[in-house]
Write a protein that holds these residues in place. Structure first.
Motif: not given
Length: 86
Positions: A3-7
């Motif tokens: 959700i915070d954009g980390k792969k």
């Protein structure tokens, strides 16, 4: 991605997918992908390994999993195909 954009995980196209449209996940973690350009459904496991393919579609667009069945919109044939899965 999280959700915070980390792969988190990426499934590499090693199955020759051409215009993947829809995706569904069953209760065992298997992933079903509509492959519109190849007129098939591809099933992979949650680590991205090939399990099987199901052909005979005419531009499959979307797919839904519900209680042991997949529902596939078969766009060019103007129908919905329903399959029991294991």
């Amino acid at each position: 991605y999280t959700i915070d954009g980390k792969k988190e995980k990426e499934i590499v196209n090693k199955f020759g997918l051409k215009y993947p449209e829809g995706i569904a996940v069953d209760d065992k973690g298997y992933i079903y992908i509509t492959d519109e350009g190849n007129n098939r459904i591809v099933k992979i496991d949650n680590s991205g390994e090939f399990v099987f393919e199901l052909g005979g579609f005419s531009m499959p667009k979307d797919i839904v999993y519900e209680t042991g069945r997949i529902y596939v919109s078969n766009y060019a044939a103007d129908n919905i195909k329903i399959y029991k899965v294991r």
